[in-house]
Design a protein around this motif. Structure first.
Motif, PDB file in Angstrom:
ATOM      1  N   LEU A   7      15.198  11.599   0.383  1.00 40.27           N
ATOM      2  CA  LEU A   7      14.024  12.449   0.199  1.00 40.27           C
ATOM      3  C   LEU A   7      12.746  11.627   0.323  1.00 40.27           C
ATOM      4  O   LEU A   7      11.782  12.053   0.981  1.00 40.27           O
ATOM      5  CB  LEU A   7      14.095  13.129  -1.167  1.00 40.27           C
ATOM      6  CG  LEU A   7      12.875  13.985  -1.553  1.00 40.27           C
ATOM      7  CD1 LEU A   7      12.714  15.131  -0.564  1.00 40.27           C
ATOM      8  CD2 LEU A   7      13.015  14.512  -2.971  1.00 40.27           C
ATOM      9  N   TRP A   8      12.716  10.451  -0.294  1.00 40.58           N
ATOM     10  CA  TRP A   8      11.539   9.590  -0.237  1.00 40.58           C
ATOM     11  C   TRP A   8      11.245   9.161   1.196  1.00 40.58           C
ATOM     12  O   TRP A   8      10.078   9.087   1.611  1.00 40.58           O
ATOM     13  CB  TRP A   8      11.761   8.374  -1.127  1.00 40.58           C
ATOM     14  CG  TRP A   8      10.538   7.513  -1.305  1.00 40.58           C
ATOM     15  CD1 TRP A   8      10.271   6.319  -0.723  1.00 40.58           C
ATOM     16  CD2 TRP A   8       9.406   7.800  -2.135  1.00 40.58           C
ATOM     17  NE1 TRP A   8       9.054   5.837  -1.120  1.00 40.58           N
ATOM     18  CE2 TRP A   8       8.499   6.717  -2.001  1.00 40.58           C
ATOM     19  CE3 TRP A   8       9.080   8.851  -2.983  1.00 40.58           C
ATOM     20  CZ2 TRP A   8       7.280   6.677  -2.676  1.00 40.58           C
ATOM     21  CZ3 TRP A   8       7.866   8.804  -3.669  1.00 40.58           C
ATOM     22  CH2 TRP A   8       6.993   7.732  -3.512  1.00 40.58           C
ATOM     23  N   PHE A  13       7.915   9.878   6.083  1.00 42.66           N
ATOM     24  CA  PHE A  13       7.795  10.310   7.471  1.00 42.66           C
ATOM     25  C   PHE A  13       6.767  11.429   7.610  1.00 42.66           C
ATOM     26  O   PHE A  13       5.926  11.419   8.527  1.00 42.66           O
ATOM     27  CB  PHE A  13       9.155  10.774   7.994  1.00 42.66           C
ATOM     28  CG  PHE A  13       9.095  11.384   9.375  1.00 42.66           C
ATOM     29  CD1 PHE A  13       8.992  10.567  10.485  1.00 42.66           C
ATOM     30  CD2 PHE A  13       9.139  12.750   9.553  1.00 42.66           C
ATOM     31  CE1 PHE A  13       8.932  11.117  11.763  1.00 42.66           C
ATOM     32  CE2 PHE A  13       9.074  13.310  10.829  1.00 42.66           C
ATOM     33  CZ  PHE A  13       8.969  12.485  11.928  1.00 42.66           C
ATOM     34  N   ALA A  14       6.802  12.400   6.703  1.00 41.27           N
ATOM     35  CA  ALA A  14       5.884  13.532   6.768  1.00 41.27           C
ATOM     36  C   ALA A  14       4.434  13.077   6.605  1.00 41.27           C
ATOM     37  O   ALA A  14       3.540  13.516   7.345  1.00 41.27           O
ATOM     38  CB  ALA A  14       6.243  14.564   5.699  1.00 41.27           C
ATOM     39  N   VAL A  15       4.201  12.182   5.637  1.00 44.37           N
ATOM     40  CA  VAL A  15       2.832  11.698   5.414  1.00 44.37           C
ATOM     41  C   VAL A  15       2.365  10.852   6.594  1.00 44.37           C
ATOM     42  O   VAL A  15       1.213  10.934   7.021  1.00 44.37           O
ATOM     43  CB  VAL A  15       2.760  10.896   4.096  1.00 44.37           C
ATOM     44  CG1 VAL A  15       1.377  10.268   3.929  1.00 44.37           C
ATOM     45  CG2 VAL A  15       3.070  11.792   2.911  1.00 44.37           C
ATOM     46  N   SER A  92      -4.563  10.858   3.811  1.00 47.56           N
ATOM     47  CA  SER A  92      -3.178  10.655   4.240  1.00 47.56           C
ATOM     48  C   SER A  92      -2.877   9.172   4.403  1.00 47.56           C
ATOM     49  O   SER A  92      -1.761   8.713   4.123  1.00 47.56           O
ATOM     50  CB  SER A  92      -2.910  11.410   5.548  1.00 47.56           C
ATOM     51  OG  SER A  92      -3.789  10.977   6.578  1.00 47.56           O
ATOM     52  N   GLY A  93      -3.879   8.385   4.840  1.00 49.60           N
ATOM     53  CA  GLY A  93      -3.686   6.940   4.956  1.00 49.60           C
ATOM     54  C   GLY A  93      -3.497   6.289   3.596  1.00 49.60           C
ATOM     55  O   GLY A  93      -2.653   5.402   3.436  1.00 49.60           O
ATOM     56  N   PHE A  94      -4.278   6.730   2.609  1.00 47.30           N
ATOM     57  CA  PHE A  94      -4.108   6.182   1.268  1.00 47.30           C
ATOM     58  C   PHE A  94      -2.748   6.573   0.690  1.00 47.30           C
ATOM     59  O   PHE A  94      -2.112   5.780  -0.009  1.00 47.30           O
ATOM     60  CB  PHE A  94      -5.224   6.659   0.339  1.00 47.30           C
ATOM     61  CG  PHE A  94      -5.157   6.052  -1.028  1.00 47.30           C
ATOM     62  CD1 PHE A  94      -5.599   4.753  -1.240  1.00 47.30           C
ATOM     63  CD2 PHE A  94      -4.637   6.757  -2.097  1.00 47.30           C
ATOM     64  CE1 PHE A  94      -5.527   4.169  -2.500  1.00 47.30           C
ATOM     65  CE2 PHE A  94      -4.551   6.188  -3.361  1.00 47.30           C
ATOM     66  CZ  PHE A  94      -4.998   4.892  -3.566  1.00 47.30           C
ATOM     67  N   ALA A  95      -2.308   7.797   1.004  1.00 45.12           N
ATOM     68  CA  ALA A  95      -0.972   8.215   0.560  1.00 45.12           C
ATOM     69  C   ALA A  95       0.102   7.322   1.158  1.00 45.12           C
ATOM     70  O   ALA A  95       1.059   6.926   0.478  1.00 45.12           O
ATOM     71  CB  ALA A  95      -0.721   9.678   0.942  1.00 45.12           C
ATOM     72  N   MET A  96      -0.057   6.953   2.436  1.00 41.91           N
ATOM     73  CA  MET A  96       0.887   6.029   3.069  1.00 41.91           C
ATOM     74  C   MET A  96       0.849   4.662   2.401  1.00 41.91           C
ATOM     75  O   MET A  96       1.885   4.021   2.189  1.00 41.91           O
ATOM     76  CB  MET A  96       0.547   5.872   4.554  1.00 41.91           C
ATOM     77  CG  MET A  96       1.091   6.973   5.449  1.00 41.91           C
ATOM     78  SD  MET A  96       2.880   7.090   5.371  1.00 41.91           S
ATOM     79  CE  MET A  96       3.351   5.429   5.813  1.00 41.91           C
TER      80      MET A  96
END
Length: 406
Positions: A7-8, A13-15, A92-96
């Motif tokens: 799941l992680w 991949f989605a982010v 989204s970059g910070f989430a990555m």
């Protein structure tokens, strides 16, 4: 536990996909508007307050575009704001960054041979770098606005070089490159969020209230927008650099990163000059090629420059090499806890990229990757978590290069 790992991985991949999509949208609109701005033509009979216009054709239709340097006489009924591309790209970059480098700090963020800190401290240093980069940049821009644009660019470049060097003394090589890109991207997005959009809102508010807008707000916004334009290509390189260990995992990685910024500026200068109809500076491409050749050389520079001995030469195949028994021991001892059918390293549930290094044949099949990732560069093991020694890295280099000469 395996279900969570799967799941992680899908969340990651989605982010990542979201980050790519929003990045394309932001870069596309940025490049378009800079090209549009530089290509504007002035002519008699333009509406009052109009700075220039341009006719364009695309998708079977014609577009007539006019730019008002400060603002039109009246507030238009419909106004499109270009901001969410920037915000979504940064978020989204910070989430990555959090998913890959914070959640996997022991592997990807912290190299205790570089700086021995705990995971929370490493993350705090990362956050401080992002915030500090923007604060220093913003203060310099406010101090030198309209005074010395060339001097400002030179000062900012010196600071970028210092950051490139400093980050290699804080994080893994991979994380250092990523953070240099993230700091630059934070500056770019903060330019939009903290300066460009607020200034445009001030102008809009003045129009609605019937006041004449102050042209300084447009001037400041244009300066920041131009900076964003020149920083885009280096950021793209740095964000993709994790795929190229010869860039981030070598002795002179900070010099490579510094040269990448110059290459990005040269390429944008070429296109900006072309769009502004100020000539065709093809010399920029020659300079870019020369700098790229220097980067290639720096990534594989003779190790005598770094105080390490040169390698010898022999004429053997990978498995038949006299070095192979020692190479096998090194790979099994330093790599196979992750690169195995059933990894034993905590937090790793599948061999990275499906690479399994448990047999002689598998080690030989991946000789080039071992040479690049763990021999010529220090990309693997991540953060040198298995404490591979310089002598073992040298062994991998010698083994590969001798076998290749057959």
């Amino acid at each position: 536990m395996n279900d969570f790992a799967i799941l992680w991985d899908w969340v990651s991949f989605a982010v990542r996909w979201l980050h790519v999509i929003t990045g394309i949208a932001w870069i596309g609109s940025s490049f378009y508007f800079v090209a549009l701005d530089l290509g504007l033509r002035q002519r008699p009979g333009l509406p009052q307050g109009a700075f220039g216009e341009e006719w364009q054709v695309h998708g079977g239709g014609f577009y007539h575009i006019q730019k008002y340097l400060v603002a039109p006489a009246e507030m238009p009924e419909h106004l499109t704001w270009f901001k969410w591309e920037s915000y979504a790209t940064w978020m989204s970059g910070f989430a990555m960054l959090a998913i890959v480098y914070y959640a996997g700090a022991d592997l990807f963020l912290i190299d205790r041979n570089v700086l021995d800190v705990s995971v929370p401290v490493g993350i705090l240093i990362s956050l401080a770098c992002l915030a500090g980069g923007w604060i220093v940049y913003d203060l310099l821009c406010r101090w030198l606005i309209g005074k010395a644009d060339t001097a400002l660019m030179l000062i900012l470049y010196v600071i970028l070089v210092f950051m490139a060097w400093g980050l290699t003394h804080l994080f893994t090589g991979r994380a250092a490159f990523l953070h240099l890109g993230a700091i630059t991207a934070t500056i770019m997005s903060a330019n939009v969020f903290m300066v460009i959009i607020p200034n445009q809102k001030i102008v809009v508010a003045d129009l609605i209230a019937g006041r004449k807008p102050d042209p300084k707000y447009g001037k400041i916004a244009k300066q920041r927008s131009l900076h964003n334009n020149y920083l885009t290509l280096p950021v793209l390189f740095l964000m993709l650099s994790n795929h190229y260990p010869l860039a981030f995992g070598t002795q002179f990685s900070w010099v490579i990163a510094s040269l990448v910024f110059i290459i990005g500026v040269l390429i944008r200068h070429y296109f900006n000059s072309l769009h502004a109809r100020k000539g065709n500076p093809t010399w920029t491409w020659l300079a870019t090629v020369i700098l790229f050749i220097i980067i290639v050389w720096l990534s594989t520079v003779p190790k005598i420059l770094t105080g390490e001995p040169k390698t010898a030469a022999a004429d053997q195949t990978y498995i038949a090499s006299s070095h192979f028994p020692a190479v096998r021991d090194t790979v099994l001892g330093r790599c196979s806890m992750c690169h195995a059918a059933e990894p034993v390293y905590e937090g790793v549930y599948q061999a990275p990229k499906g690479v399994i290094l448990e047999t002689d044949e598998a080690i030989a099949a991946h000789a080039r990757e071992i040479y690049l990732q763990a021999g010529r560069s220090h990309a693997m093991p991540p953060g040198n978590v298995t404490a591979i020694t310089p002598q073992e890295r040298e062994l991998l280099v010698t083994w590969f290069e001798e076998a290749k000469k057959k």
